[in-house]
Design a protein around this motif. Sequence first.
Motif, PDB file in Angstrom:
ATOM      1  N   ILE A   1      20.207  10.275  -0.477  1.00 18.79           N
ATOM      2  CA  ILE A   1      20.341   9.131  -1.375  1.00 18.79           C
ATOM      3  C   ILE A   1      21.301   9.552  -2.479  1.00 18.79           C
ATOM      4  CG2 ILE A   1      19.134   7.561  -2.928  1.00 18.79           C
ATOM      5  CD1 ILE A   1      16.552   8.278  -1.334  1.00 18.79           C
ATOM      6  N   LYS A   2      22.406   8.831  -2.599  1.00 14.56           N
ATOM      7  CA  LYS A   2      23.374   9.113  -3.650  1.00 14.56           C
ATOM      8  C   LYS A   2      23.183   8.099  -4.771  1.00 14.56           C
ATOM      9  CE  LYS A   2      26.665  10.962  -0.389  1.00 14.56           C
ATOM     10  NZ  LYS A   2      27.891  10.741   0.355  1.00 14.56           N
ATOM     11  N   LYS A   3      23.620   8.497  -5.967  1.00 14.79           N
ATOM     12  CA  LYS A   3      23.510   7.592  -7.101  1.00 14.79           C
ATOM     13  C   LYS A   3      24.317   6.320  -6.799  1.00 14.79           C
ATOM     14  CE  LYS A   3      23.877   7.319 -12.059  1.00 14.79           C
ATOM     15  NZ  LYS A   3      24.196   7.991 -13.291  1.00 14.79           N
ATOM     16  N   ASN A   4      23.709   5.169  -7.028  1.00 15.48           N
ATOM     17  CA  ASN A   4      24.300   3.847  -6.794  1.00 15.48           C
ATOM     18  C   ASN A   4      24.572   3.558  -5.317  1.00 15.48           C
ATOM     19  OD1 ASN A   4      24.297   3.330  -9.585  1.00 15.48           O
ATOM     20  ND2 ASN A   4      26.305   4.263  -9.811  1.00 15.48           N
ATOM     21  N   GLU A   5      23.968   4.335  -4.425  1.00 16.40           N
ATOM     22  CA  GLU A   5      24.078   4.079  -2.995  1.00 16.40           C
ATOM     23  C   GLU A   5      22.687   4.238  -2.368  1.00 16.40           C
ATOM     24  OE1 GLU A   5      27.090   6.177  -0.842  1.00 16.40           O
ATOM     25  OE2 GLU A   5      28.507   6.035  -2.507  1.00 16.40           O
ATOM     26  N   THR A   6      22.524   3.656  -1.203  1.00 19.67           N
ATOM     27  CA  THR A   6      21.225   3.756  -0.540  1.00 19.67           C
ATOM     28  C   THR A   6      21.220   4.896   0.465  1.00 19.67           C
ATOM     29  OG1 THR A   6      21.876   2.153   1.132  1.00 19.67           O
ATOM     30  CG2 THR A   6      20.716   1.296  -0.794  1.00 19.67           C
ATOM     31  N   GLY A   7      20.018   5.365   0.721  1.00 15.10           N
ATOM     32  CA  GLY A   7      19.778   6.357   1.757  1.00 15.10           C
ATOM     33  C   GLY A   7      18.598   5.879   2.579  1.00 15.10           C
ATOM     34  N   GLU A   8      17.859   6.830   3.142  1.00 14.00           N
ATOM     35  CA  GLU A   8      16.717   6.433   3.966  1.00 14.00           C
ATOM     36  C   GLU A   8      15.579   7.414   3.755  1.00 14.00           C
ATOM     37  OE1 GLU A   8      16.953   4.810   8.268  1.00 14.00           O
ATOM     38  OE2 GLU A   8      16.418   6.928   8.445  1.00 14.00           O
ATOM     39  N   VAL A   9      14.355   6.871   3.723  1.00  9.40           N
ATOM     40  CA  VAL A   9      13.158   7.699   3.632  1.00  9.40           C
ATOM     41  C   VAL A   9      12.192   7.298   4.732  1.00  9.40           C
ATOM     42  CG1 VAL A   9      13.325   8.082   1.137  1.00  9.40           C
ATOM     43  CG2 VAL A   9      12.030   6.153   1.972  1.00  9.40           C
ATOM     44  N   LYS A  10      11.349   8.231   5.093  1.00  7.61           N
ATOM     45  CA  LYS A  10      10.303   7.945   6.061  1.00  7.61           C
ATOM     46  C   LYS A  10       8.977   8.025   5.319  1.00  7.61           C
ATOM     47  CE  LYS A  10       8.708   9.111  10.672  1.00  7.61           C
ATOM     48  NZ  LYS A  10       8.923   9.973  11.838  1.00  7.61           N
ATOM     49  N   VAL A  11       8.266   6.897   5.350  1.00  8.76           N
ATOM     50  CA  VAL A  11       6.980   6.787   4.659  1.00  8.76           C
ATOM     51  C   VAL A  11       5.978   6.186   5.612  1.00  8.76           C
ATOM     52  CG1 VAL A  11       5.769   5.824   2.663  1.00  8.76           C
ATOM     53  CG2 VAL A  11       8.197   6.323   2.500  1.00  8.76           C
ATOM     54  N   ASP A  12       4.845   6.833   5.768  1.00 13.73           N
ATOM     55  CA  ASP A  12       3.764   6.310   6.600  1.00 13.73           C
ATOM     56  C   ASP A  12       4.268   5.996   8.018  1.00 13.73           C
ATOM     57  OD1 ASP A  12       1.058   5.615   6.950  1.00 13.73           O
ATOM     58  OD2 ASP A  12       1.482   3.490   6.570  1.00 13.73           O
ATOM     59  N   GLY A  13       5.168   6.837   8.518  1.00 15.62           N
ATOM     60  CA  GLY A  13       5.658   6.672   9.876  1.00 15.62           C
ATOM     61  C   GLY A  13       6.748   5.639  10.043  1.00 15.62           C
ATOM     62  N   LYS A  14       7.174   5.013   8.958  1.00 15.14           N
ATOM     63  CA  LYS A  14       8.208   3.981   9.033  1.00 15.14           C
ATOM     64  C   LYS A  14       9.401   4.390   8.187  1.00 15.14           C
ATOM     65  CE  LYS A  14       4.663   0.458   9.561  1.00 15.14           C
ATOM     66  NZ  LYS A  14       3.554   1.405   9.555  1.00 15.14           N
ATOM     67  N   ARG A  15      10.574   3.979   8.631  1.00 13.14           N
ATOM     68  CA  ARG A  15      11.805   4.285   7.901  1.00 13.14           C
ATOM     69  C   ARG A  15      12.161   3.115   6.981  1.00 13.14           C
ATOM     70  NH1 ARG A  15      14.484   8.752   9.923  1.00 13.14           N
ATOM     71  NH2 ARG A  15      13.646   9.487  11.904  1.00 13.14           N
ATOM     72  N   TRP A  16      12.536   3.464   5.756  1.00 16.20           N
ATOM     73  CA  TRP A  16      12.891   2.466   4.753  1.00 16.20           C
ATOM     74  C   TRP A  16      14.257   2.801   4.169  1.00 16.20           C
ATOM     75  CZ3 TRP A  16       9.967  -1.642   2.814  1.00 16.20           C
ATOM     76  CH2 TRP A  16       8.651  -1.737   3.288  1.00 16.20           C
TER      77      TRP A  16
ATOM     78  N   ARG B   1       0.803  -1.218   0.000  1.00 17.60           N
ATOM     79  CA  ARG B   1       0.000   0.000   0.000  1.00 17.60           C
ATOM     80  C   ARG B   1       0.839   1.274   0.000  1.00 17.60           C
ATOM     81  NH1 ARG B   1      -1.103   2.545   4.829  1.00 17.60           N
ATOM     82  NH2 ARG B   1      -0.229   1.551   6.659  1.00 17.60           N
ATOM     83  N   ILE B   2       2.125   1.177   0.345  1.00 17.38           N
ATOM     84  CA  ILE B   2       2.951   2.393   0.335  1.00 17.38           C
ATOM     85  C   ILE B   2       3.405   2.768  -1.069  1.00 17.38           C
ATOM     86  CG2 ILE B   2       3.741   1.977   2.687  1.00 17.38           C
ATOM     87  CD1 ILE B   2       6.539   1.411   1.425  1.00 17.38           C
ATOM     88  N   ILE B   3       3.268   1.839  -2.017  1.00 16.71           N
ATOM     89  CA  ILE B   3       3.647   2.156  -3.397  1.00 16.71           C
ATOM     90  C   ILE B   3       2.719   3.276  -3.883  1.00 16.71           C
ATOM     91  CG2 ILE B   3       3.800   1.293  -5.760  1.00 16.71           C
ATOM     92  CD1 ILE B   3       4.480  -1.454  -4.535  1.00 16.71           C
ATOM     93  N   GLY B   4       3.324   4.349  -4.369  1.00 17.54           N
ATOM     94  CA  GLY B   4       2.564   5.512  -4.818  1.00 17.54           C
ATOM     95  C   GLY B   4       2.463   6.593  -3.759  1.00 17.54           C
ATOM     96  N   MET B   5       2.750   6.254  -2.500  1.00 17.35           N
ATOM     97  CA  MET B   5       2.715   7.250  -1.426  1.00 17.35           C
ATOM     98  C   MET B   5       3.954   8.140  -1.523  1.00 17.35           C
ATOM     99  SD  MET B   5       1.615   5.135   1.950  1.00 17.35           S
ATOM    100  CE  MET B   5       0.101   5.635   2.687  1.00 17.35           C
ATOM    101  N   THR B   6       3.906   9.238  -0.802  1.00 13.70           N
ATOM    102  CA  THR B   6       5.061  10.120  -0.742  1.00 13.70           C
ATOM    103  C   THR B   6       5.728   9.983   0.622  1.00 13.70           C
ATOM    104  OG1 THR B   6       3.679  11.955  -0.008  1.00 13.70           O
ATOM    105  CG2 THR B   6       4.128  11.796  -2.369  1.00 13.70           C
ATOM    106  N   GLY B   7       7.014  10.262   0.647  1.00 17.41           N
ATOM    107  CA  GLY B   7       7.780  10.192   1.877  1.00 17.41           C
ATOM    108  C   GLY B   7       8.821  11.288   1.894  1.00 17.41           C
ATOM    109  N   THR B   8       9.545  11.366   2.994  1.00 18.05           N
ATOM    110  CA  THR B   8      10.574  12.379   3.167  1.00 18.05           C
ATOM    111  C   THR B   8      11.925  11.697   3.289  1.00 18.05           C
ATOM    112  OG1 THR B   8       8.981  13.720   4.375  1.00 18.05           O
ATOM    113  CG2 THR B   8      11.283  14.352   4.562  1.00 18.05           C
TER     114      THR B   8
END
Length: 137
Positions: free
Chosen positions: A93-108, A81-88
């Motif tokens: 996030i760098k190219k070819n590296e991971t970062g972190e986003v917060k979506v629906d109160g959870k960190r991904w 259900r988070i697909i299509g949602m927006t997050g912060t």
Amino acid sequence: MSYMWLIVILLLIIIEAMSINLTTIWFVFSGLVALLLSFFIDSLIIQFSVFVILGLILLITTRPILTKLFKQNKVSTNLDRIIGMTGTVTEPIKKNETGEVKVDGKRWTAYADKGIKEGRIVKILKIEGVKVKVEEE
């Protein structure tokens, strides 16, 4: 000759019961027609031709309709259900590296095709394992 068609019909029923793919059921119906035909016509070639042609016609014409009727709608899970949602973005996030986003109160853990700075709003495109693919809005 009718015993042969009974055996064919029973084998096809067993195969269909094991597979549940709506493929051999059409040949069960054409086998029944061939069985009935065997009481009136002795030619195995005609019986077999009717069996194959009628089975193929039934398979081609009715299977697509029935698969649409029996198709079960995919129920989205909590993750889907988070697909299509927006997050912060909480970690850049760098190219070819991971970062972190917060979506629906959870960190991904997130990745993107290009770099995105912290604090930017992103849209969730898809989930791959425990990471989400995002793009900047």
